[in-house]
Motif scaffolding. Sequence first.
Motif, PDB file in Angstrom:
ATOM      1  N   VAL A 201       0.899  -1.232  -0.342  1.00  0.00           N
ATOM      2  CA  VAL A 201      -0.094   0.767  -0.295  1.00  0.00           C
ATOM      3  C   VAL A 201       0.813   0.958   0.286  1.00  0.00           C
ATOM      4  O   VAL A 201       0.782   2.210  -0.504  1.00  0.00           O
ATOM      5  N   ALA A 202       2.112   1.190   0.717  1.00  0.00           N
ATOM      6  CA  ALA A 202       2.811   2.404   0.431  1.00  0.00           C
ATOM      7  C   ALA A 202       3.124   3.187  -0.456  1.00  0.00           C
ATOM      8  O   ALA A 202       3.298   3.984  -0.542  1.00  0.00           O
ATOM      9  N   PRO A 203       3.508   1.808  -1.098  1.00  0.00           N
ATOM     10  CA  PRO A 203       4.549   2.304  -2.825  1.00  0.00           C
ATOM     11  C   PRO A 203       3.281   3.556  -3.438  1.00  0.00           C
ATOM     12  O   PRO A 203       3.271   4.302  -3.719  1.00  0.00           O
ATOM     13  N   ARG A 204       2.443   2.959  -3.175  1.00  0.00           N
ATOM     14  CA  ARG A 204       0.952   3.357  -4.589  1.00  0.00           C
ATOM     15  C   ARG A 204       0.314   4.364  -3.548  1.00  0.00           C
ATOM     16  O   ARG A 204      -0.225   5.429  -4.505  1.00  0.00           O
ATOM     17  N   LEU A 205       0.634   4.364  -2.666  1.00  0.00           N
ATOM     18  CA  LEU A 205       0.128   6.397  -1.789  1.00  0.00           C
ATOM     19  C   LEU A 205       1.031   6.945  -2.245  1.00  0.00           C
ATOM     20  O   LEU A 205       0.687   8.004  -2.674  1.00  0.00           O
ATOM     21  N   GLY A 206       2.171   6.728  -2.305  1.00  0.00           N
ATOM     22  CA  GLY A 206       3.406   7.829  -2.649  1.00  0.00           C
ATOM     23  C   GLY A 206       3.562   7.830  -3.594  1.00  0.00           C
ATOM     24  O   GLY A 206       2.934   9.060  -4.300  1.00  0.00           O
ATOM     25  N   GLU A 207       3.421   7.514  -4.312  1.00  0.00           N
ATOM     26  CA  GLU A 207       2.927   7.406  -5.995  1.00  0.00           C
ATOM     27  C   GLU A 207       1.605   8.202  -6.379  1.00  0.00           C
ATOM     28  O   GLU A 207       1.414   9.284  -7.127  1.00  0.00           O
ATOM     29  N   LEU A 208       0.620   8.117  -5.800  1.00  0.00           N
ATOM     30  CA  LEU A 208      -0.615   8.543  -6.276  1.00  0.00           C
ATOM     31  C   LEU A 208      -0.950  10.221  -5.394  1.00  0.00           C
ATOM     32  O   LEU A 208      -1.076  11.431  -6.577  1.00  0.00           O
TER      33      LEU A 208
ATOM     34  N   ILE B 104      -8.432   5.233   6.898  1.00  0.00           N
ATOM     35  CA  ILE B 104      -7.336   5.999   7.229  1.00  0.00           C
ATOM     36  C   ILE B 104      -7.318   7.190   6.457  1.00  0.00           C
ATOM     37  O   ILE B 104      -7.485   6.489   5.070  1.00  0.00           O
ATOM     38  N   VAL B 105      -6.773   8.458   6.483  1.00  0.00           N
ATOM     39  CA  VAL B 105      -6.292   9.968   5.690  1.00  0.00           C
ATOM     40  C   VAL B 105      -5.298   9.824   5.431  1.00  0.00           C
ATOM     41  O   VAL B 105      -4.575  10.542   6.328  1.00  0.00           O
TER      42      VAL B 105
ATOM     43  N   THR C 291       8.046   5.320   6.276  1.00  0.00           N
ATOM     44  CA  THR C 291       8.535   4.154   5.537  1.00  0.00           C
ATOM     45  C   THR C 291       8.880   4.845   3.949  1.00  0.00           C
ATOM     46  O   THR C 291       8.481   5.959   3.796  1.00  0.00           O
ATOM     47  N   LEU C 292      10.147   4.809   3.655  1.00  0.00           N
ATOM     48  CA  LEU C 292      10.944   5.003   2.788  1.00  0.00           C
ATOM     49  C   LEU C 292       9.989   4.634   0.968  1.00  0.00           C
ATOM     50  O   LEU C 292      10.079   5.348   0.657  1.00  0.00           O
ATOM     51  N   LYS C 293       9.682   3.825   1.440  1.00  0.00           N
ATOM     52  CA  LYS C 293       8.466   3.900   0.517  1.00  0.00           C
ATOM     53  C   LYS C 293       7.364   4.733   0.161  1.00  0.00           C
ATOM     54  O   LYS C 293       7.017   4.485  -0.473  1.00  0.00           O
ATOM     55  N   PHE C 294       6.950   5.162   1.104  1.00  0.00           N
ATOM     56  CA  PHE C 294       6.368   6.267   0.750  1.00  0.00           C
ATOM     57  C   PHE C 294       7.146   7.316   0.826  1.00  0.00           C
ATOM     58  O   PHE C 294       6.141   8.055  -0.607  1.00  0.00           O
ATOM     59  N   GLY C 295       7.339   7.861   1.903  1.00  0.00           N
ATOM     60  CA  GLY C 295       8.102   9.341   2.001  1.00  0.00           C
ATOM     61  C   GLY C 295       8.947   9.667   0.652  1.00  0.00           C
ATOM     62  O   GLY C 295       9.319  10.699   0.160  1.00  0.00           O
ATOM     63  N   ASP C 296       9.882   8.624  -0.052  1.00  0.00           N
ATOM     64  CA  ASP C 296      10.874   8.679  -1.292  1.00  0.00           C
ATOM     65  C   ASP C 296      10.239   9.649  -3.013  1.00  0.00           C
ATOM     66  O   ASP C 296      10.299  10.262  -3.544  1.00  0.00           O
TER      67      ASP C 296
ATOM     68  N   SER D 133       0.654   5.073  11.194  1.00  0.00           N
ATOM     69  CA  SER D 133       2.209   4.800  10.892  1.00  0.00           C
ATOM     70  C   SER D 133       2.579   4.093  10.010  1.00  0.00           C
ATOM     71  O   SER D 133       3.846   4.659   9.671  1.00  0.00           O
ATOM     72  N   ALA D 134       2.692   2.576   9.910  1.00  0.00           N
ATOM     73  CA  ALA D 134       3.331   2.214   8.950  1.00  0.00           C
ATOM     74  C   ALA D 134       3.226   2.543   7.369  1.00  0.00           C
ATOM     75  O   ALA D 134       4.354   1.880   6.629  1.00  0.00           O
ATOM     76  N   LEU D 135       1.900   3.279   7.747  1.00  0.00           N
ATOM     77  CA  LEU D 135       1.922   3.641   5.915  1.00  0.00           C
ATOM     78  C   LEU D 135       2.911   4.832   5.430  1.00  0.00           C
ATOM     79  O   LEU D 135       3.212   4.885   3.919  1.00  0.00           O
ATOM     80  N   ILE D 136       3.110   6.421   6.628  1.00  0.00           N
ATOM     81  CA  ILE D 136       3.849   7.129   5.934  1.00  0.00           C
ATOM     82  C   ILE D 136       4.911   7.387   6.535  1.00  0.00           C
ATOM     83  O   ILE D 136       5.877   7.742   6.505  1.00  0.00           O
TER      84      ILE D 136
END
Length: 183
Positions: free
Chosen positions: A54-61, A160-161, A98-103, A93-96
């Motif tokens: 999920v995290a990378p997809r949210l970051g990309e979006l 989750i928002v 992580t570098l998979k989201f933030g990067d 916290s798990a989703l935001i």
Amino acid sequence: MNLRKIVTNVEDLHAEGGRPVDPVARTAVVLAVIENPWAGAGFVEDLAPLIDEVAPRLGELLAPRVAEALERPIEAYGKAAIVGLDGEIEHGSALIHTLKFGDHFRKVAEATTLLPAVEKRAPAGTVFDIPLKHVTDATIRSHHQTVEVRVPDAPRADEIVIGLAAAAQGRPQARLAPLASER
């Protein structure tokens, strides 16, 4: 990832302290309202499999959307996770965190600093503040600011928002001395 909606908020501040702001100060926030992938599962020991999904997809979006909404170079940035009442703060916290989201946001913003964050559990419609810091130097005081947002119908108990916020400048009319002046 089950996405219910995306909310975009852009603010242009034209005056502060009785004086014009020139150039106009702009902030942008993009929020994704998603189903909490861990809600209803009881205590989940290993969050990693769904973080990876999920995290990378949210970051990309979200990262390109907030940059597009700002329409200017990003000077300050931050992130948020507001978990509905049937979830744990750790789910957001798990989703935001992580570098998979933030990067994704760091790349779009050409940033090097850590993203400041807010994470909490709250009912739908809760007002929350997303802290912002300078994208390359977290000690630049003028860029320490917050953006206040809310989604009237989110997060529902099982949602989750997740959000990203950006500013094209520091605080309007900032006039505090640099941190180095206090040494």
